[in-house]
Write an enzyme that holds these catalytic residues in place. Structure first.
Site, PDB file in Angstrom:
ATOM      1  N   ARG A  50      49.484   7.529 -10.530  1.00 10.70           N
ATOM      2  CA  ARG A  50      50.701   7.530 -11.336  1.00 10.70           C
ATOM      3  C   ARG A  50      49.940   8.123 -12.750  1.00 10.70           C
ATOM      4  O   ARG A  50      50.388   8.955 -13.272  1.00 10.70           O
ATOM      5  CB  ARG A  50      51.637   6.546 -11.744  1.00 10.70           C
ATOM      6  N   LYS A 111      55.006  -1.509   4.576  1.00 13.12           N
ATOM      7  CA  LYS A 111      56.046  -1.982   5.574  1.00 13.12           C
ATOM      8  C   LYS A 111      57.582  -1.782   5.061  1.00 13.12           C
ATOM      9  O   LYS A 111      58.351  -1.791   5.990  1.00 13.12           O
ATOM     10  CB  LYS A 111      55.749  -3.578   5.580  1.00 13.12           C
ATOM     11  N   GLU A 135      48.162  -0.523  10.638  1.00 12.50           N
ATOM     12  CA  GLU A 135      47.764  -2.207  11.020  1.00 12.50           C
ATOM     13  C   GLU A 135      47.828  -2.873   9.715  1.00 12.50           C
ATOM     14  O   GLU A 135      48.288  -3.963   9.537  1.00 12.50           O
ATOM     15  CB  GLU A 135      46.271  -1.747  11.417  1.00 12.50           C
ATOM     16  N   GLY A 140      47.977  -8.338   6.685  1.00 10.83           N
ATOM     17  CA  GLY A 140      46.864  -8.010   5.993  1.00 10.83           C
ATOM     18  C   GLY A 140      45.632  -7.720   6.885  1.00 10.83           C
ATOM     19  O   GLY A 140      45.842  -6.542   7.894  1.00 10.83           O
ATOM     20  N   ILE A 142      44.851  -9.181   9.547  1.00 12.11           N
ATOM     21  CA  ILE A 142      45.111  -9.483  10.831  1.00 12.11           C
ATOM     22  C   ILE A 142      45.389  -8.372  12.034  1.00 12.11           C
ATOM     23  O   ILE A 142      46.369  -7.786  11.535  1.00 12.11           O
ATOM     24  CB  ILE A 142      46.235 -10.780  11.063  1.00 12.11           C
ATOM     25  N   LYS A 211      58.209  -7.054   7.744  1.00 16.81           N
ATOM     26  CA  LYS A 211      57.008  -7.133   8.756  1.00 16.81           C
ATOM     27  C   LYS A 211      57.300  -7.467  10.034  1.00 16.81           C
ATOM     28  O   LYS A 211      57.132  -6.891  11.025  1.00 16.81           O
ATOM     29  CB  LYS A 211      55.893  -8.050   8.190  1.00 16.81           C
ATOM     30  N   GLY A 308      45.647  -9.227  -0.226  1.00 20.73           N
ATOM     31  CA  GLY A 308      44.353  -8.949  -0.879  1.00 20.73           C
ATOM     32  C   GLY A 308      43.371  -7.648  -0.763  1.00 20.73           C
ATOM     33  O   GLY A 308      43.864  -7.049   0.293  1.00 20.73           O
TER      34      GLY A 308
HETATM   35  P1  NAP Z   1      49.347  -1.688  -6.453  1.00 24.37           P
HETATM   36  O1  NAP Z   1      48.163  -2.565  -6.808  1.00 24.37           O
HETATM   37  O2  NAP Z   1      50.671  -1.711  -7.284  1.00 24.37           O
HETATM   38  O3  NAP Z   1      48.925  -0.162  -6.681  1.00 24.37           O
HETATM   39  C1  NAP Z   1      49.675   1.127  -6.448  1.00 24.37           C
HETATM   40  C2  NAP Z   1      48.844   2.252  -6.653  1.00 24.37           C
HETATM   41  O4  NAP Z   1      49.844   3.542  -6.341  1.00 24.37           O
HETATM   42  C3  NAP Z   1      48.601   2.387  -7.947  1.00 24.37           C
HETATM   43  O5  NAP Z   1      47.356   3.158  -8.056  1.00 24.37           O
HETATM   44  C4  NAP Z   1      49.552   3.438  -8.597  1.00 24.37           C
HETATM   45  O6  NAP Z   1      49.211   4.546  -9.717  1.00 24.37           O
HETATM   46  C5  NAP Z   1      50.007   4.281  -7.531  1.00 24.37           C
HETATM   47  N1  NAP Z   1      51.313   4.861  -7.457  1.00 24.37           N
HETATM   48  C6  NAP Z   1      52.419   4.105  -7.136  1.00 24.37           C
HETATM   49  N2  NAP Z   1      53.420   4.693  -7.251  1.00 24.37           N
HETATM   50  C7  NAP Z   1      53.004   6.108  -7.410  1.00 24.37           C
HETATM   51  C8  NAP Z   1      53.670   7.489  -7.363  1.00 24.37           C
HETATM   52  N3  NAP Z   1      55.078   7.490  -7.270  1.00 24.37           N
HETATM   53  N4  NAP Z   1      52.942   8.420  -7.613  1.00 24.37           N
HETATM   54  C9  NAP Z   1      51.480   8.410  -7.589  1.00 24.37           C
HETATM   55  N5  NAP Z   1      51.021   7.169  -7.362  1.00 24.37           N
HETATM   56  C10 NAP Z   1      51.679   6.096  -7.296  1.00 24.37           C
HETATM   57  O7  NAP Z   1      49.996  -1.783  -5.099  1.00 24.37           O
HETATM   58  P2  NAP Z   1      49.224  -2.620  -3.888  1.00 24.37           P
HETATM   59  O8  NAP Z   1      48.994  -3.905  -3.989  1.00 24.37           O
HETATM   60  O9  NAP Z   1      47.524  -1.921  -3.610  1.00 24.37           O
HETATM   61  O10 NAP Z   1      50.085  -2.079  -2.643  1.00 24.37           O
HETATM   62  C11 NAP Z   1      50.094  -0.959  -1.970  1.00 24.37           C
HETATM   63  C12 NAP Z   1      50.714  -0.884  -0.671  1.00 24.37           C
HETATM   64  O11 NAP Z   1      50.079  -1.844   0.223  1.00 24.37           O
HETATM   65  C13 NAP Z   1      52.192  -1.300  -0.897  1.00 24.37           C
HETATM   66  O12 NAP Z   1      52.885  -0.592   0.145  1.00 24.37           O
HETATM   67  C14 NAP Z   1      52.127  -2.862  -0.612  1.00 24.37           C
HETATM   68  O13 NAP Z   1      53.173  -3.310   0.440  1.00 24.37           O
HETATM   69  C15 NAP Z   1      50.865  -2.575   0.539  1.00 24.37           C
HETATM   70  N6  NAP Z   1      50.291  -3.978   0.928  1.00 24.37           N
HETATM   71  C16 NAP Z   1      49.708  -4.536  -0.196  1.00 24.37           C
HETATM   72  C17 NAP Z   1      49.080  -5.811   0.231  1.00 24.37           C
HETATM   73  C18 NAP Z   1      48.329  -6.687  -1.052  1.00 24.37           C
HETATM   74  O14 NAP Z   1      47.757  -7.520  -0.764  1.00 24.37           O
HETATM   75  N7  NAP Z   1      48.461  -5.837  -2.187  1.00 24.37           N
HETATM   76  C19 NAP Z   1      48.667  -6.257   1.301  1.00 24.37           C
HETATM   77  C20 NAP Z   1      49.156  -5.353   2.436  1.00 24.37           C
HETATM   78  C21 NAP Z   1      49.958  -4.295   2.230  1.00 24.37           C
HETATM   79  P3  NAP Z   1      48.721   3.816 -11.051  1.00 24.37           P
HETATM   80  O15 NAP Z   1      47.430   2.880 -10.876  1.00 24.37           O
HETATM   81  O16 NAP Z   1      48.365   4.871 -11.973  1.00 24.37           O
HETATM   82  O17 NAP Z   1      49.719   2.959 -11.461  1.00 24.37           O
HETATM   83  N1  HSE Z   2      52.649  -9.179  -0.781  1.00 23.41           N
HETATM   84  C1  HSE Z   2      52.413  -9.292   0.533  1.00 23.41           C
HETATM   85  C2  HSE Z   2      52.164 -10.651   0.888  1.00 23.41           C
HETATM   86  C3  HSE Z   2      51.066  -8.251   0.790  1.00 23.41           C
HETATM   87  O1  HSE Z   2      51.723 -11.539   0.137  1.00 23.41           O
HETATM   88  O2  HSE Z   2      51.843 -11.077   2.162  1.00 23.41           O
HETATM   89  C4  HSE Z   2      50.501  -8.454   2.090  1.00 23.41           C
HETATM   90  O3  HSE Z   2      51.430  -7.416   2.703  1.00 23.41           O
END
Ligand code: NAP
Ligand code: HSE
Length: 433
Positions: A50, A111, A135, A140, A142, A211, A308
């Protein structure tokens, strides 16, 4: 995809937050190992964010450009795979839709998007003969998507029971093991990168529900809209109920589960009392676990980090590598029919399990008898009933564990309780696994 077998596979990464940073770290750290397995390099070409001016925790390889223009990824003919790690629905949908139209494979951890708009995207991917892999979207690190889609493909799945949200499990474990207040545990989970950008998705059970919808699709080949899934979060779980459950030999966990009964699916997400002897009871912190029962394989339990940067990045990388193998035929939902049929789900009223009910009642004669009578009228059989502690302002907690009973009957008991003057409003009810 570049057809030359040893040509590098070029990646356009959308999102450089927690998971994006984890992926970039592993790509760099394990580059030699990845080359050895694939016979080709994975090369990061562009990264969409962003705000391009924001400081980043992880450095990008030299020459990799940051961009805020989604089209820079999808129109670049030198990008083979678009990896969507932005989160959210609308922008992510638009990006993936365009990427598939442009003939690119897609890997996503999103998801929420796949639960809500998956059918449209899977249909498009199938029409184009492209991969839409996910996946990391479920539990995460798994490998549950691969397990259901490939390893157990020949099984009729009898049931799935899982701890599917790392944040909720971290909060409940911190409350029960360290006595941390709910809000402090949530803040810590956010600091550690486990929570969604909108943490209400985690604590209200919606992330686990997303999920579960993906798991139901993979296991039963049916689409279940979120509006038809029973979902309850963990915000009503208090230290007092955690303590009472402990005294009965249980812990409280956010459970997502599905099984088949009489040709219908019984599915839901809610906090449940899990007996300490059950393996799922010992799943702590950000860990997730999924138990799958197949008609041929029997019971399989997968356990690992559910959230994570590196654990989730590991699952994203597995998908990128699977799509980078030469001559791969994508297998997205695990079924050949697209779109998949709508799920046939059992009415929640008919779902049956044991229950935990915590009344706060006036400490006076006849109270226990009145509640027991209501249970009898509704056909709910009591397994244990205990009055806890000393009266406070003349009220005491009374806690019941029931034998298996249908939801309809428990609702009858709770409705009766709401009309009894000697019971304080706010009776607590949890289901027992
Ligand atoms: P995050 O830390 O909030 O990172 C989101 C990233 O996407 C940031 O770099 C943000 O840019 C960018 N972004 C968001 N909206 C955007 C847009 N409209 N245009 C361009 N860039 C955009 O999120 P995250 O925790 O990594 O999660 C990402 C995805 O993985 C989500 O779908 C989440 O559900 C999934 N997920 C997360 C985890 C986890 O443990 N965190 C585990 C499994 C799945 P900026 O950096 O410039 O703000
Ligand atoms: N927010 C999610 C969780 C990230 O806590 O399980 C992994 O999907």
């Amino acid at each position: 995809m570049n057809a030359v077998s040893d040509a590098p596979v070029r990646i356009g990464l959308a999102g450089f937050g927690t998971v994006g940073s984890g992926l970039v770290t592993i790509l760099e750290r394990n580059a030699d190992w990845i080359r050895r397995r694939l016979g080709r390099d994975l090369v990061l070409k562009k990264v969409l964010v962003r705000d391009v001016s924001k400081p980043r925790a992880v450095a990008l390889p030299e020459g990799v450009a940051l961009t805020a223009d989604p089209d820079a990824l999808v129109t670049d003919p030198e990008i083979d795979i678009v990896v969507e790690l932005m989160g959210g629905i609308d922008a992510a949908f638009a990006l993936i839709h365009k990427a598939l139209h442009a003939g690119k494979h897609v890997v996503t951890a999103n998801k929420a998007l796949l639960a809500e708009r998956g059918p449209e995207l899977f249909a498009l991917a199938a029409q184009k003969g492209l991969g839409l892999y996910y996946e990391a979207s479920c539990a995460g690190a798994i490998p549950i998507v691969e397990t259901l889609k490939e390893s157990l493909a020949g099984n009729r799945i009898k049931s799935i029971i899982g701890i599917l949200n790392g944040t909720a499990n971290y909060i409940l474990s911190s409350m029960s093991d360290k006595g941390l207040p709910f809000a402090d545990a949530l803040r810590k989970a956010q600091e550690l990168g486990y929570a969604e950008a909108d943490p209400t998705l985690d604590i209200e059970g919606l992330d686990a529900a997303h999920k579960l919808i993906l798991l139901i699709r993979l296991a039963y080949g049916q689409n279940l809209p979120l509006s038809r899934l029973f979902v309850e979060g963990i915000t009503r779980v208090t230290p007092e109920d955690i303590r009472f459950a402990d005294e009965f030999g249980y812990v409280i966990k956010l459970i997502g589960q599905v099984h088949e009964a009489g040709g219908k699916l019984v599915a839901g997400v809610c906090p449940m009392l899990v007996h300490k002897d059950f393996l799922l009871a010992s799943v702590k912190g950000p860990y997730n676990a999924v138990r799958v029962e197949g008609d041929a394989a029997g019971s399989i339990l997968l356990h690992g980090r559910g959230a994570g940067d590196l654990p989730t990045g590991s699952a994203v990388l597995a998908d990128i590598m699977a799509l980078s193998r030469v001559g791969v035929t994508p297998n997205n939902t695990g079924f050949v029919t697209e779109p998949l049929p709508d799920a046939d789900v059992l009415d929640l009223d008919d779902a049956v399990c044991p229950h935990y009910i915590h009344f706060t009642v006036k400490d006076q004669a006849g109270v226990m008898a009145a509640i027991s009578k209501s249970m009898g009228v509704h056909g709910v059989s009591i397994r244990q009933a205990v009055q806890k502690g000393e009266p406070e302002d003349g009220y005491v907690p009374i806690v019941f564990l029931t034998h298996e009973a249908p939801e309809r009957a428990i609702r009858g008991v709770l409705d009766d309780a709401a009309d009894m003057a000697f019971i304080k409003p706010g009776t607590v009810h949890f289901r027992v696994l």
